[in-house]
Design an enzyme around this catalytic site. Structure first.
Site, short mmCIF file in Angstrom:
data_model
loop_
_atom_site.label_atom_id
_atom_site.label_comp_id
_atom_site.label_asym_id
_atom_site.label_seq_id
_atom_site.Cartn_x
_atom_site.Cartn_y
_atom_site.Cartn_z
N HIS A 118 -13.58 16.17 4.86
CA HIS A 118 -15.16 16.76 5.10
C HIS A 118 -16.03 16.46 4.07
O HIS A 118 -15.78 15.89 2.89
CB HIS A 118 -14.89 18.16 5.36
CG HIS A 118 -14.42 18.79 4.03
ND1 HIS A 118 -15.27 19.25 2.88
CD2 HIS A 118 -13.20 19.42 3.47
CE1 HIS A 118 -14.63 19.80 1.96
NE2 HIS A 118 -13.29 19.92 2.42
N CYS A 140 -8.17 18.83 0.28
CA CYS A 140 -8.91 18.24 1.18
C CYS A 140 -9.41 16.91 0.68
O CYS A 140 -9.21 16.53 -0.50
CB CYS A 140 -10.15 18.79 1.72
SG CYS A 140 -9.77 20.39 2.75
#
Length: 417
Positions: A346, A364
């Site tokens: 992301h 992430c």
């Protein structure tokens, strides 16, 4: 005549002598007639014997019984409660040239195939609940033998216990080269029934590619080819589970088909050592992107994953899970999930200053806003991402981890291997 000698008789003198001579001649002639009749036999037999060899010969011979060259042995004649995918078993003196036809009450033929080694007919489609069917088995004509037999049976009524079967993918979708086919069941399928379930789920890829089903849980089974799908492939799978036994007293509810396509090849490779992502499309590097991975306390997983879902705008909220000290609630752009535990690719504008140099995320793969949008606009569900060199290995099952196993290991998850 052979065996009869001439006899000379002297004529006696006087009347009494003549009477005796005549009697002797009559006696000799009668004996000759009887001897001739005894030697003739066959068609020259005496008429008083009826033209045959004794009294029994006057009766006409009984015809031999007509024998059958084929017989249906299962299902039994007029059987009821037969399962919808039952085989038809038969006996035949000439199985190589035997034909089997199963028809419904309207005369429509049920699709099936004859196994001439096993002497059985297998349906290739489910028969209807509660309907009557007729089996006709035929071999080439044989003299004095019946070469055709028929038998009927009735399929069981629709059962109360039916298992819902669903496909994660639908017609017309285009997915990445790492996308597994996913089937889900409304009830756990016991191991002893899984092989029959797999046999009824047939995958056809164009061009052809070897693949196998793999049970990820009692309620979910995946399919992948040996290597990534070939870019541009057409994939069709036919799932015929209506009437298939899925447990004691449980049967599949319905059939389904899915016709889909594999898109271009896009492979993302992330190195913790270099803190960079290399993006290849159809084998050619098209972008190198700086990243920031999980910090040592919350490391990113090393392994091969695929994009599970995409959300252009979402909110990450871990306050309930991690508490006020470690948890957070943050708006996120261009999020692409790669694990069930919450790891995403992301955009992270707050870490752009360290991307390519150090790890600061909660696990992430952080990229810049610009690169987040660039990736988001190009990726498909099922695109592959491999992360290497982090402190934690990816756990199989934490996402669609079908490619995190070797082919040999993956095949062990099939009930047929």
């Amino acid at each position: 005549m052979d065996g009869i000698r001439s006899v000379e008789l002297a004529a006696p003198a006087g009347r009494a002598g003549r009477r005796g001579w005549r009697a002797a001649v009559v006696t000799l002639l009668a004996g000759t007639l009887l001897l001739t009749a005894a030697c003739s036999g066959g068609d020259d037999s005496p008429s008083w014997q009826g033209g045959g060899n004794g009294a029994a010969a006057s009766e006409a011979p009984s015809p031999e019984p007509t024998l059958s060259t084929v017989a249906v042995t299962s299902p039994a004649a007029d059987a009821t409660g037969v399962e919808a995918w039952s085989d038809v078993k038969f006996n035949s003196e000439d199985p190589e040239n035997t034909t089997v036809k199963v028809t419904d009450a309207k005369g429509d033929e049920v699709k099936g195939a004859v196994d001439k080694d096993e002497n059985l007919w297998r349906p290739t489609e489910s028969m209807e609940w509660g309907k009557k069917y007729t089996v006709t088995v035929t071999t080439p004509e044989a003299e004095g033998k019946n070469n055709t037999t028929t038998s009927s049976f009735t399929v069981m009524k629709k059962p109360a216990n039916l298992v819902r079967v669903t496909s994660f993918l639908a017609d017309g979708q285009t997915v990445g080269v790492g996308m597994p086919l996913i089937m889900r069941f409304g009830r756990a399928i016991p191991e002893k029934y899984r092989a029959d379930v797999e046999r009824k789920m047939v995958v056809t890829a164009t061009p052809a590619q070897e693949g196998v089903w793999h049970w990820t849980s009692p309620t979910e089974v995946h399919y992948r080819p040996q290597t990534y799908w070939k870019a541009g492939s057409k994939v069709f799978y036919k799932v015929q589970l209506k009437g298939v036994k899925m447990g004691d007293g449980w049967y599949g509810r319905s059939d389904l088909t899915v016709d889909m396509k594999i898109g271009r090849s896009m492979i993302m490779t992330v190195s913790n050592k270099t803190k960079k992502m290399t993006v290849k499309q159809d084998g050619k590097v098209i972008k190198t992107i700086p990243v920031s991975l999980g910090k040592p306390k919350t490391p990113s997983s090393s392994g091969t994953m695929v994009v599970i879902e995409k959300k252009e705008h979402t909110v990450f909220d871990t306050l309930d899970e991690l508490g006020p000290e470690e948890g957070y609630r943050t708006e996120i752009d261009y999020a692409q999930r790669i694990t069930w535990s919450g790891q995403f690719i992301h955009a992270a504008p707050w870490s752009e200053g360290v991307q390519g140099r150090s790890n600061v995320s909660h696990g992430c793969v952080n990229v810049s806003m610009a690169m987040g949008k660039w990736l988001f606009d190009r990726t498909l569900m099922g695109d592959v991402i491999t992360v290497t060199g982090t402190e934690e290995k990816l756990k199989n099952g934490n996402g669609w981890t079908d490619w995190n196993m070797s082919w040999a290991e993956y095949k062990k998850g099939s009930a047929l291997h």
